[in-house]
Design an enzyme around this catalytic site. Structure first.
Site, PDB file in Angstrom:
ATOM      1  N   ASP A  15       0.830  -1.208   0.000  1.00  0.00           N
ATOM      2  CA  ASP A  15       0.000   0.000   0.000  1.00  0.00           C
ATOM      3  C   ASP A  15       0.869   1.265   0.000  1.00  0.00           C
ATOM      4  O   ASP A  15       1.964   1.259   0.553  1.00  0.00           O
ATOM      5  CB  ASP A  15      -0.898  -0.016   1.252  1.00  0.00           C
ATOM      6  CG  ASP A  15      -2.017   0.995   1.161  1.00  0.00           C
ATOM      7  OD1 ASP A  15      -2.290   1.510   0.064  1.00  0.00           O
ATOM      8  OD2 ASP A  15      -2.629   1.283   2.214  1.00  0.00           O
ATOM      9  N   ASN A  63     -10.671  -2.994  -6.482  1.00  0.00           N
ATOM     10  CA  ASN A  63      -9.777  -2.086  -7.224  1.00  0.00           C
ATOM     11  C   ASN A  63     -10.215  -1.812  -8.666  1.00  0.00           C
ATOM     12  O   ASN A  63      -9.728  -0.865  -9.295  1.00  0.00           O
ATOM     13  CB  ASN A  63      -8.334  -2.609  -7.231  1.00  0.00           C
ATOM     14  CG  ASN A  63      -7.625  -2.432  -5.905  1.00  0.00           C
ATOM     15  OD1 ASN A  63      -6.729  -3.203  -5.549  1.00  0.00           O
ATOM     16  ND2 ASN A  63      -8.001  -1.417  -5.140  1.00  0.00           N
TER      17      ASN A  63
HETATM   18  C1  FPP Z   1      -2.195   0.076  -3.199  1.00  0.00           C
HETATM   19  O1  FPP Z   1      -1.636   1.365  -3.185  1.00  0.00           O
HETATM   20  C2  FPP Z   1      -1.617  -0.661  -4.271  1.00  0.00           C
HETATM   21  C3  FPP Z   1      -2.295  -1.257  -5.286  1.00  0.00           C
HETATM   22  C4  FPP Z   1      -3.780  -1.231  -5.417  1.00  0.00           C
HETATM   23  C5  FPP Z   1      -1.577  -1.946  -6.349  1.00  0.00           C
HETATM   24  C6  FPP Z   1      -0.450  -2.817  -5.880  1.00  0.00           C
HETATM   25  C7  FPP Z   1       0.389  -3.071  -7.030  1.00  0.00           C
HETATM   26  C8  FPP Z   1       1.735  -3.075  -7.040  1.00  0.00           C
HETATM   27  C9  FPP Z   1       2.568  -2.955  -5.847  1.00  0.00           C
HETATM   28  C10 FPP Z   1       2.477  -3.127  -8.306  1.00  0.00           C
HETATM   29  C11 FPP Z   1       2.288  -4.283  -9.166  1.00  0.00           C
HETATM   30  C12 FPP Z   1       2.493  -5.563  -8.521  1.00  0.00           C
HETATM   31  C13 FPP Z   1       2.884  -6.648  -9.200  1.00  0.00           C
HETATM   32  C14 FPP Z   1       2.652  -7.957  -8.627  1.00  0.00           C
HETATM   33  C15 FPP Z   1       3.547  -6.544 -10.493  1.00  0.00           C
HETATM   34  P1  FPP Z   1      -2.583   2.606  -3.508  1.00  0.00           P
HETATM   35  O2  FPP Z   1      -2.578   2.837  -4.964  1.00  0.00           O
HETATM   36  O3  FPP Z   1      -3.927   2.382  -2.901  1.00  0.00           O
HETATM   37  O4  FPP Z   1      -1.807   3.742  -2.770  1.00  0.00           O
HETATM   38  P2  FPP Z   1      -2.448   5.004  -2.023  1.00  0.00           P
HETATM   39  O5  FPP Z   1      -3.234   4.471  -0.867  1.00  0.00           O
HETATM   40  O6  FPP Z   1      -1.250   5.781  -1.597  1.00  0.00           O
HETATM   41  O7  FPP Z   1      -3.280   5.744  -3.050  1.00  0.00           O
END
Ligand code: FPP
Length: 234
Positions: A15, A63
């Site tokens: 996250d 998501n």
């Molecule tokens: C949450 O951070 C993250 C995600 C919904 C995506 C996770 C994906 C990755 C780490 C990259 C790809 C992974 C692989 C396996 C290739 P957020 O976007 O909700 O962050 P925020 O809360 O700061 O907005």
């Protein structure tokens, strides 16, 4: 790290990618790109430490509600990293995707199936990647499978137990995670491994996922070692 117990299985909620990008005035997908590199490095490190399994939460059933260009960017990253990050020809990991694959396009779905099949007999660390995963969805899916078996006469109501129920989850035959790690300062479980985390320790860290390093994982494992786990006993 001396005299430290390495957990058998940890769950990681990746996250903070969006906030990392925002702080740098970059598009959110740049945060995901850096997050994907960190995912690759931390997966290798978990293996080097000798864990049996690690579960990364990469994309939830919720998501899909994100803006289309962010979802498209994530799908592109998944495709790239499923090939690149696991390097499954080189490493002995078993790779399992937790979640309903039906929602992905055919190319990604076939790639996921191929990686699972080609690594199914491996005895190295399991890397679970939760993609289109939601724990409630997983539990409902398990209930339906069990109900179908009972209806078909392949299972009796008396056969339903905690063990047989666990065997119908996406994480079947794996140890429950000993701790769940969530970086980025948020303190929520967000529909992740609800059944499996019954006795897990929760470790929250302020670092954003794209900044997360091997040293942060060392610190989390050290914190886990300080916890006194009693499993309901005294
Ligand atoms: C949450 O951070 C993250 C995600 C919904 C995506 C996770 C994906 C990755 C780490 C990259 C790809 C992974 C692989 C396996 C290739 P957020 O976007 O909700 O962050 P925020 O809360 O700061 O907005």
């Amino acid at each position: 790290m001396e005299n430290i117990t390495i957990p058998k299985h940890i769950g990681i909620i990746m996250d903070g990618n969006g906030r990392w990008a925002k702080k740098r005035m970059l598009p959110r997908n740049m945060g995901h790109k850096k997050g994907a590199e960190v995912f690759k490095d931390i997966a290798r490190y978990c293996d080097d430490l000798g864990m049996e399994a690690v579960t990364f939460y990469a994309f939830s059933t919720e998501n899909w509600k994100r803006p289309q260009d962010e979802v498209d960017g994530l799908m592109k990253l998944f495709k790239q990293y499923l090939i690149d990050a696991f390097d499954y020809e080189k490493y002995n990991n078993r790779i399992i995707f937790l979640g309903d694959k039906a929602a992905f396009n055919e190319e990604l779905r076939n790639l996921m199936l191929e990686i699972e099949e080609k690594t199914a007999e491996r005895d190295g660390m399991i890397i679970n990647l939760a993609l289109n995963y939601g724990s409630r969805d997983e539990i409902v899916h398990a209930c339906k499978e069990i109900a179908e078996k009972v209806k078909a006469g392949d299972m009796s109501v008396e056969d339903i137990s905690e063990e047989s129920f666990s065997a119908h989850l996406y994480t079947k035959n794996q140890p429950d995670p000993e701790f769940i790690l969530r970086p980025s300062g948020e303190k929520r479980i967000s529909n992740f491994l609800l059944w499996q985390c019954a006795y897990s320790e929760f470790i929250y860290m302020d670092v954003l996922w794209p900044d997360f390093t091997r040293k942060d994982l060392d610190a989390a494992i050290a914190e886990f070692n300080k916890r006194n786990r009693r499993f309901g006993g005294v």
